[in-house]
Write a protein that holds these residues in place. Structure first.
Motif, PDB file in Angstrom:
ATOM      1  N   THR B  61      55.013 102.003  78.958  1.00  0.00           N
ATOM      2  CA  THR B  61      55.541 101.986  77.317  1.00  0.00           C
ATOM      3  C   THR B  61      56.152 103.530  77.172  1.00  0.00           C
ATOM      4  O   THR B  61      55.526 104.492  77.210  1.00  0.00           O
ATOM      5  CB  THR B  61      54.368 101.738  76.609  1.00  0.00           C
ATOM      6  OG1 THR B  61      53.782 100.444  76.940  1.00  0.00           O
ATOM      7  CG2 THR B  61      54.850 101.682  75.147  1.00  0.00           C
ATOM      8  N   LEU B  62      57.355 103.339  76.783  1.00  0.00           N
ATOM      9  CA  LEU B  62      58.302 104.582  76.607  1.00  0.00           C
ATOM     10  C   LEU B  62      58.965 104.628  75.262  1.00  0.00           C
ATOM     11  O   LEU B  62      59.480 103.448  74.920  1.00  0.00           O
ATOM     12  CB  LEU B  62      58.985 104.966  77.664  1.00  0.00           C
ATOM     13  CG  LEU B  62      58.590 104.946  79.047  1.00  0.00           C
ATOM     14  CD1 LEU B  62      59.610 105.115  80.115  1.00  0.00           C
ATOM     15  CD2 LEU B  62      57.667 106.409  79.186  1.00  0.00           C
ATOM     16  N   GLN B  63      59.105 105.764  74.725  1.00  0.00           N
ATOM     17  CA  GLN B  63      60.028 105.580  73.574  1.00  0.00           C
ATOM     18  C   GLN B  63      61.068 106.698  73.874  1.00  0.00           C
ATOM     19  O   GLN B  63      60.851 107.676  74.687  1.00  0.00           O
ATOM     20  CB  GLN B  63      59.379 106.285  72.353  1.00  0.00           C
ATOM     21  CG  GLN B  63      58.565 105.341  71.627  1.00  0.00           C
ATOM     22  CD  GLN B  63      58.309 105.377  70.300  1.00  0.00           C
ATOM     23  OE1 GLN B  63      58.588 106.559  69.788  1.00  0.00           O
ATOM     24  NE2 GLN B  63      57.688 104.563  69.494  1.00  0.00           N
ATOM     25  N   GLY B  64      62.459 106.509  73.305  1.00  0.00           N
ATOM     26  CA  GLY B  64      63.473 107.441  73.630  1.00  0.00           C
ATOM     27  C   GLY B  64      64.358 107.740  72.482  1.00  0.00           C
ATOM     28  O   GLY B  64      64.267 106.934  71.610  1.00  0.00           O
ATOM     29  N   TYR B  65      65.262 108.722  72.550  1.00  0.00           N
ATOM     30  CA  TYR B  65      66.079 108.933  71.443  1.00  0.00           C
ATOM     31  C   TYR B  65      65.521 109.057  70.119  1.00  0.00           C
ATOM     32  O   TYR B  65      65.966 108.241  69.382  1.00  0.00           O
ATOM     33  CB  TYR B  65      67.105 107.772  71.555  1.00  0.00           C
ATOM     34  CG  TYR B  65      67.844 107.596  72.963  1.00  0.00           C
ATOM     35  CD1 TYR B  65      68.920 108.493  73.373  1.00  0.00           C
ATOM     36  CD2 TYR B  65      67.440 106.463  73.756  1.00  0.00           C
ATOM     37  CE1 TYR B  65      69.512 108.524  74.615  1.00  0.00           C
ATOM     38  CE2 TYR B  65      67.887 106.429  75.227  1.00  0.00           C
ATOM     39  CZ  TYR B  65      68.930 107.441  75.298  1.00  0.00           C
ATOM     40  OH  TYR B  65      69.599 107.260  76.624  1.00  0.00           O
TER      41      TYR B  65
END
Lengths: 707, 477
Positions: B61-65
């Protein structure tokens, strides 16, 4: 193993002919069923001698059927003398009827089905007589009922046959209702349905009561009466007899096998089997005597005036079954079973003989249109003669031994009601003699009254005419009455009848082919005559050969434990001391009946018509079978239909369907068309709907607020 | 939660975008003749994107930008479904377009762009990304709805869809601005944090408008009005596309927004979803009975099915989301199969669309009749087919969330709906045969057969779908 074979070979035959009849063909179906049954029959005779003379009684377990709590029901065979006797009767008559049907059904397009049913019936009947518990007996009981239903309605294209089949089934349901209640009560009392346990517990049950509907009833009496109710249905006893005459719609071999020799005697067998119970309930025994005696007299009176040859014999069967029950009620179980044994031979003989007569005259069944057949079909004539002699009790024939013994037993018995039994059976003996000889004289003597021979003359045995006045459907009874009110034998009437008959022929001629016999009566083929010889032998000598074993000095060793007599039951001893006139009376009655019949039908033809018109009410009363069908129609059938219509039209259609499935479906369709109308195709309306939607939700939250 | 700007976070969308641009060049330079080539390549591109979805960042589970993009099991699951939808419809579309003479290279490129929008939409982490993906997806859809521009009905469908779509986009945007105004942030997590203890009617209003926009794309009542007309008017492969891939994206984003951004006003959004769900189930079931055109019938079927799927969301629990995921998987397969059957319905080169044309199909084309019957039984919710389990899970979740009323209405609506599905089976098997159809193309037959088999096999070997869905549902909580 032997017993397994006896019982299950017919089932195998039924399965083969029933399931693969089309594949293996009619002829092979006939061979398979008949061969298997013959093996079964041979084994049954071996069993009879092993058990009856050698006393190799046995209890053969087959499998556990089901076990629920206290209730344990097994498949098992209880082999004792009583069973052995029944095995012999059932398999012998069945084998004979199978082979007779080779000829009788020779051009029926559904022969393999017919043979499958016959074998299925035999299996069920064997299951019934070998059962070791009440539930298995009930299985066989229902099995024979099913087979009987299927065979009565074998020519299912005929409305009357269907009506008769349904009637037989429904009337039997009434009896079976009692039977099943009886089984429940016995289980309640003894916690078992196995005969072994029930009989062991029976003596302890005397005096027990059951409380029902605010009355304390004697438990054993109640159980016996309920079980006897089943016997009344199956054995066509008074009040539940109405199906038997109509069952004659079935093919004649079926009448011989099921509705004369075997199935209808299941009630007799049942009472004999349950002798330990009946012995401790004198009240139930009295009831048995009264019902039996009433039946034997009542059926005989109706038999006096019937014109259909098969119906006369059918009422005769009913009457003879009454005799058997009188014997049972008097405590002479062996005598009842003995009469069952001999009756099987001569009654099957009479039926098959009648079938041969019908076959000979191209499907005619009305005796008023016969006459003078003696010279034309001599073999059949002699066979019928032997059957009649045995039935009427001519000395030293089979019926002489068994029927006379019943009358003596009724005289000798101490049971209350026995005197009534004696009176009725004695009178019935005379009546029996009269109607039997009437049948013979009308059919074989005099001159031929078949002035207008059935035009089609197609010699299809199964085209037994569907006379409207034999209609058994209740709805047709009015027609029946109207039809039968014409004086018998009137010339105009005869012609009229033939029209009906011919019409019926045409209507049911599904594969019509005429043999072109020109209406001349002709003797049946050998395949139909040989079985008659076997039965004739039995009818003549079964009494002579076996009376010693069944009811004479040898009876105690012969029956062994199969039949139980209570301490107070000494009917056999008493029978030895009856006055001479009682012994001679049945023979006297035979002579009187013969003499009257001779006078009425041969010396002074026309006497019958004179008597009939002189006693018109009585004649009508008898001709219409004591108006039982009309009475039941009024009491049961019409109200049942009325109630059925009320629930159907009013309850089911009017309420459940209207507001249930139909109503919901209607509402759904309404909702659908309403919803679909919304889809107008206009863009602005679509946008409006979206806006309204959002406005609704917003308004909702404005009113409700946030938490 | 680690935050980064890695390209790999948006790899599948990037593949589609770059692929679309490259194929546009191919088309532009090679002209009209290149349609076949471009379509083939577009299918390959979608295939690559599907691989990327399945294998990149597996399980993370990743978040970006700055939180604009989220990579999680839930997103990947729904992205995979959307890609499968695009993949299958594109395969089935080729023969149809060729036959109708509208096989142009723009079509696959528009599909690619629309699908890219969906991927963005599904992985949106804030309202800006959400709107971006929403518009990218929709703009391409408006065009392909009217792709058969010489056909009046198709043009009408495109126009209606465009006008109403614009309206719904406006609502969505209005809702987003309201939410931003009251919460002070566009990030889903930020909104969730801001709402704790500060629920206001303004946010609820914003949520209502936002929901309206999403509900429009899901074609749920009362924002469904475009559906029957567009489904019927648009070319059949386009309808098939409408019925599958965008629905996945819309449901996915609806679930993500509700669960991650508005747990603080769960009661309110649950009421909205329940309202929409009940209206959709009931209307979808009743209105479909009156339809004779198969495509139009499928429009109402889609409305009803979205209603059923939303019962899972209405529960608001992990189990509910799990039910939604299972439901959407089954719905995707069933819908693709049904449209494969509709695409097979042509006589002498001309497409026929009424339900009555299926009469006696069991005698003229037993295999097709069998597979379509499987799918219809599944749609009707007959065990042991996939459709039964789909309904079972969403209703179970609703019951466990004490939404008995909703579950009961759902079951009753599915009884009504069973009527028109089973009527099709009855027509195929018991009615006198109509003239037989032309032999369908291999691709269409393959899709139908695969869909029918999946209906059956999912019962025997459900593990891959069930496990993936469970993991996906878990990643949201």
């Amino acid at each position: 193993m032997m017993y397994d074979l006896i019982v299950f070979l017919p089932l195998l035959g039924a399965a083969v002919a029933g399931l693969f009849g089309r594949q293996i063909g009619h002829r092979n179906s006939e061979y398979v069923t008949t061969t298997l049954l013959s093996i079964s029959c041979a084994l049954a005779w071996i069993a009879f001698f092993r058990v009856g003379l050698g006393h190799h009684d046995a209890l053969v377990p087959v499998a556990n059927w089901f076990t629920v709590g206290d209730l344990q029901v097994n498949w098992a065979f209880r082999i004792d003398t009583l069973t052995a006797v029944m095995l012999v009767v059932v398999t012998t008559v069945s084998t004979i009827v199978h082979s007779y049907s080779f000829g009788y059904m020779h051009d029926d397009p559904h022969r393999s089905r017919f043979f499958a049913y016959l074998s299925l019936f035999t299996f069920a009947m064997l299951m019934l007589v070998t059962s070791d518990n009440l539930v298995q007996m009930f299985f066989g009981w229902e099995g024979v009922g099913l087979a009987s239903y299927l065979l009565i309605g074998f020519w299912y294209q005929r409305p009357t046959a269907n009506a008769a089949a349904i009637k037989a089934f429904v009337v039997n349901r009434v009896g079976d209702f009692g039977f099943s209640l009886g089984i429940f009560l016995v289980f309640l009392l003894t916690h078992s349905v196995a005969f072994e346990t029930i009989f062991a517990a029976a003596p302890g049950l005397a005096g027990k009561t059951v409380h029902a509907f605010g009355i304390d009833a004697d438990a054993v009496t109640l159980a016996c009466l309920l079980l006897f109710m089943g016997a009344m249905g199956k054995s066509a006893q008074f009040l539940l007899h109405t199906w038997l005459p109509d069952a004659m719609e079935g093919p004649t071999p079926v009448s011989a096998l099921i509705h004369a020799a075997t199935m209808v005697t299941a009630g007799v067998f049942m009472v004999a089997r349950l002798s330990p119970l009946f012995e401790i309930s004198p009240a139930a025994q009295t009831f048995v005597i009264v019902i039996g005696a009433t039946t034997c007299f009542f059926a005989a009176t109706i038999g006096l005036v019937q014109n259909d040859i098969k119906r006369v014999i059918a009422y005769s069967t009913c009457s003879q079954l009454g005799y058997m029950f009188v014997a049972l009620g008097c405590g002479g179980y062996a005598i009842g079973v003995f009469h069952l044994f001999t009756h099987a031979f001569f009654k099957a003989l009479l039926f098959l003989g009648a079938g041969s007569v019908i076959h000979a005259v191209s499907g005619e069944q009305d005796m008023r249109n016969m006459g003078g057949l003696r010279g034309k079909i001599p073999i059949t004539f002699w066979m019928m003669m032997i059957g009649t002699l045995a039935l009427t009790g001519f000395p030293f024939t089979a019926g002489y031994y068994s029927k006379d013994a019943i009358i003596e037993a009724a005289y000798a018995s101490q049971r209350s009601g026995a005197a009534f039994g004696w009176l009725m059976t004695t009178i019935a003996a005379g009546l029996t003699s009269f109607y039997s000889w009437r049948l013979v004289f009308l059919t074989f003597y005099g001159t031929s009254r078949a002035t207008v021979a059935p035009e089609t003359t197609d010699h299809n045995a199964h085209k037994e005419p569907t006379d409207t006045h034999h209609a058994s459907a209740h709805g047709h009874e009015e027609a029946t009455v109207a039809h039968d009110t014409h004086p018998a034998g009137a010339a105009a009437r005869t012609g009229h009848h033939h029209d009906d008959s011919a019409a019926a022929h045409g209507a049911h001629d599904d594969h019509g082919h005429g043999h072109g016999h020109g209406g001349e009566p002709h003797e049946s083929p050998p395949i139909m005559l040989y079985p008659l010889y076997v039965l004739a032998f039995g009818a003549l000598f079964a009494g002579l050969l076996f009376h010693h074993l069944f009811i004479g000095e040898g009876r105690e060793s012969f029956w062994g434990e199969a039949l139980v007599y209570g301490a107070s039951n000494h009917v056999f001893e008493d029978m030895e001391h009856v006055p001479l006139f009682v012994s001679l009376l049945p023979t006297l009655m035979f002579v009187i009946g013969l003499a009257v019949a001779y006078y009425v039908y041969l010396m002074r033809p026309g006497t019958a018509e004179r008597w009939a018109s002189a006693n018109k009410p009585l004649y009508q009363f008898l001709l219409n079978k004591w108006y039982f069908d009309e009475l039941y129609d009024l009491i049961f059938v019409r109200p049942a239909f009325w109630l059925g219509r009320l629930f159907w039209r009013g309850g089911d259609q009017g309420i459940i369907d209207r507001f249930g499935p139909d109503g919901i479906a209607q509402t759904t369709l309404g909702a659908t068309s309403w919803v679909v109308r919304f889809q107008s195709g206009f863009l602005y309306q679509y946008a409006l709907v979206m806006m309204i939607g959002i406005a609704l939700i917003i308004s909702y939250f404005m009113i409700v607020g946030v938490r | 939660m680690p935050v980064d700007y890695s390209v790999s976070l948006v790899l599948p969308a990037l593949i589609l975008g770059l692929g679309a641009l490259a194929l546009l060049m191919v088309g532009a330079f090679r002209g009209e003749k290149s349609a076949e080539l471009v379509t083939g390549l577009a299918i390959a591109v979608i295939g690559f994107a599907l691989l990327a979805v399945c294998y990149a960042h597996k399980g993370d589970t990743l978040q970006g930008y700055d939180g604009a993009v989220v990579q999680d099991n839930f997103g990947r699951f729904m992205q995979a479904l959307a890609l499968i939808g695009s993949f299958a419809t594109l395969i089935m579309a080729i023969p149809f377009l060729r036959r109708e003479g509208i096989h142009k290279f723009e079509f696959p490129i528009l599909i690619l762009l629309s699908t890219m929008g969906m991927l963005v939409l599904i992985s949106a982490g804030n309202l800006i990304t959400l709107y971006l993906g929403f518009e990218l997806m929709s703009l391409a859809l408006y065009v392909i709805a009217a792709f058969h521009r010489d056909d009046v009905r198709a043009s009408e469908a495109g126009l209606k869809y465009f006008v109403l779509g614009a309206l719904s986009s406006g609502m969505l945007l209005y809702g987003a601005s309201l939410i931003y105004g009251f919460a002070g942030t566009v990030s889903f997590h930020g909104i969730a944090t801001a709402l704790v203890g500060h629920q206001s009617i303004g946010v609820v209003f914003g949520l209502v408008f936002l929901s309206a926009g999403l509900a429009f794309k899901m074609s749920t009542v009362p924002f469904h009005m475009w559906t029957p007309d567009v489904y019927e008017g648009a070319p059949t492969p386009v309808t098939a596309f409408f019925a599958t891939a965008p629905k996945m994206a819309a449901v996915a984003v609806a679930v993500r927004v509700m669960i991650t951004a508005f747990p603080g006003i769960a009661i309110e959004w649950q009421q909205i979803i329940i309202f929409i769900s009940i209206c959709s189930m009931v209307l979808g079931s009743f209105a479909a009975i009156g339809q004779t055109n198969f495509k139009r019938l499928m429009a109402y079927s889609a409305i009803g099915n979205m209603g059923f799927a939303l019962t899972g969301l209405a529960a608001g629990t992990e189990q509910g989301v799990y039910g939604v995921l299972i439901y959407m998987s089954a719905y995707l397969v069933m819908t693709l199969g049904t449209f494969a059957a509709i695409l097979s319905m042509q006589r002498k080169g001309k497409a026929v669309e009424t339900v009555a044309d299926l009469a006696g199909l069991s005698q003229t084309n037993p295999a097709m009749a069998f597979f379509l019957a499987m799918i219809m039984f599944s749609l009707a919710g007959v065990p042991p087919l996939a459709g039964f389990f789909a309904k079972f899970y969403v209703f179970q979740a609703a019951i466990q969330a004490n939404l008995y009323f909703l579950a009961v209405i759902g079951v009753l609506a599915s009884v009504v709906a069973a009527f028109y599905y089973l009527r099709i089976v009855k027509m195929m098997y018991f009615d006198a045969p109509a003239e037989s159809f032309d032999r369908p193309d291999t691709a269409v037959r393959a899709v139908l057969a695969v869909a029918g088999l999946v209906m059956l096999l999912i019962v025997v070997y459900p593990a891959p779908v069930v496990e993936a869905a469970a993991a996906a549902a878990h990643s949201l909580f």
